[in-house]
Design an enzyme around this catalytic site. Sequence first.
Site, PDB file in Angstrom:
ATOM      1  N   ASN A   1      -5.019   3.710  -1.856  1.00  0.00           N
ATOM      2  CA  ASN A   1      -6.377   3.953  -1.370  1.00  0.00           C
ATOM      3  C   ASN A   1      -6.604   5.458  -1.375  1.00  0.00           C
ATOM      4  O   ASN A   1      -5.825   6.211  -0.807  1.00  0.00           O
ATOM      5  CB  ASN A   1      -6.555   3.362   0.031  1.00  0.00           C
ATOM      6  CG  ASN A   1      -6.497   1.861  -0.003  1.00  0.00           C
ATOM      7  OD1 ASN A   1      -7.268   1.223  -0.712  1.00  0.00           O
ATOM      8  ND2 ASN A   1      -5.572   1.274   0.745  1.00  0.00           N
TER       9      ASN A   1
ATOM     10  N   HIS B   1      -0.014  -8.366   0.704  1.00  0.00           N
ATOM     11  CA  HIS B   1      -0.129  -9.813   0.634  1.00  0.00           C
ATOM     12  C   HIS B   1       0.719 -10.364  -0.503  1.00  0.00           C
ATOM     13  O   HIS B   1       1.134  -9.639  -1.393  1.00  0.00           O
ATOM     14  CB  HIS B   1      -1.590 -10.230   0.423  1.00  0.00           C
ATOM     15  CG  HIS B   1      -2.203  -9.680  -0.826  1.00  0.00           C
ATOM     16  ND1 HIS B   1      -2.951  -8.524  -0.836  1.00  0.00           N
ATOM     17  CD2 HIS B   1      -2.150 -10.092  -2.128  1.00  0.00           C
ATOM     18  CE1 HIS B   1      -3.348  -8.273  -2.071  1.00  0.00           C
ATOM     19  NE2 HIS B   1      -2.882  -9.198  -2.874  1.00  0.00           N
TER      20      HIS B   1
ATOM     21  N   GLU C   1       2.638  -4.934  -7.040  1.00  0.00           N
ATOM     22  CA  GLU C   1       1.366  -4.209  -7.097  1.00  0.00           C
ATOM     23  C   GLU C   1       1.397  -3.082  -6.080  1.00  0.00           C
ATOM     24  O   GLU C   1       1.552  -3.328  -4.883  1.00  0.00           O
ATOM     25  CB  GLU C   1       0.201  -5.142  -6.787  1.00  0.00           C
ATOM     26  CG  GLU C   1      -1.130  -4.432  -6.662  1.00  0.00           C
ATOM     27  CD  GLU C   1      -2.228  -5.314  -6.088  1.00  0.00           C
ATOM     28  OE1 GLU C   1      -3.103  -4.769  -5.395  1.00  0.00           O
ATOM     29  OE2 GLU C   1      -2.211  -6.538  -6.317  1.00  0.00           O
TER      30      GLU C   1
ATOM     31  N   ARG D   1       0.849  -1.181   0.000  1.00  0.00           N
ATOM     32  CA  ARG D   1       0.000   0.000   0.000  1.00  0.00           C
ATOM     33  C   ARG D   1       0.888   1.236   0.000  1.00  0.00           C
ATOM     34  O   ARG D   1       1.914   1.257   0.695  1.00  0.00           O
ATOM     35  CB  ARG D   1      -0.901   0.004   1.230  1.00  0.00           C
ATOM     36  CG  ARG D   1      -1.968  -1.056   1.179  1.00  0.00           C
ATOM     37  CD  ARG D   1      -2.826  -1.033   2.454  1.00  0.00           C
ATOM     38  NE  ARG D   1      -3.842  -2.053   2.377  1.00  0.00           N
ATOM     39  CZ  ARG D   1      -3.672  -3.312   2.778  1.00  0.00           C
ATOM     40  NH1 ARG D   1      -2.508  -3.689   3.286  1.00  0.00           N
ATOM     41  NH2 ARG D   1      -4.647  -4.179   2.672  1.00  0.00           N
TER      42      ARG D   1
ATOM     43  N   GLU E   1      -3.025 -14.297  -0.753  1.00  0.00           N
ATOM     44  CA  GLU E   1      -4.208 -14.331  -1.610  1.00  0.00           C
ATOM     45  C   GLU E   1      -4.068 -15.528  -2.551  1.00  0.00           C
ATOM     46  O   GLU E   1      -3.021 -15.722  -3.175  1.00  0.00           O
ATOM     47  CB  GLU E   1      -4.305 -13.043  -2.415  1.00  0.00           C
ATOM     48  CG  GLU E   1      -5.493 -12.997  -3.352  1.00  0.00           C
ATOM     49  CD  GLU E   1      -5.554 -11.694  -4.147  1.00  0.00           C
ATOM     50  OE1 GLU E   1      -6.636 -11.390  -4.669  1.00  0.00           O
ATOM     51  OE2 GLU E   1      -4.529 -10.993  -4.260  1.00  0.00           O
TER      52      GLU E   1
END
Length: 146
Positions: free
Chosen positions: A66, A80, A62, A9, A123
Site C-alpha cells: 500500500n 487472506h 502475493e 502486506r 477470499e
Amino acid sequence: MRYLHTMVRVKDLDASLHFYCDLFGLQEVRRFENEKGRFTLVFLAAKDDMDAVRAGLAPCLELTYNWDTEDYTGGRNFGHLAYQVDDIYAICQKLMDNGVTINRPPRDGHMAFVRSPDGISIEILQKGADLPPQEPWASMPNTGAW
C-alpha cells in the site's frame, strides 16, 4: 475449488523483494499497479513451481504494498487465503446456510470474503467469467471486517 494465493502486506516493497527473491529464492511471476487504489501487487513463486504457476496450476505468494504508509500490528500484515470456485453463489449459499457470515457478499458475481472459525480472512473468486449479479447477493451489505 483451487487454492490460488496467500497475501501478505509489506511496508517496504524493495526490502521485501530483496528478502523473498534475492535471499529466499522466489521469483516474480507478475505485478499489478493500481494508481487509483494506491497499491501494488507482486505475485511470487518458487523456482520449481514457475511452469505450474504460468499454467495456473500452482499457488503464489502475493505481496501487497500500500503506497500510503501504515503500521501493521496484530497480524494485519497477513491478508487472506484465496480460492477459486466454479460457482461463487453456490459456495456462499452453502456457507451461509451453515452459519458462516458472508463478510463481503459476491455482489459482482466475482469476489466474496468470509472468515474461518479462527478469524482468517478467505477470499473466494469466481472461476472464469463473472456470474451475472443476482439476489440476495446484489443488495447484501458488507458485514464486519474482511
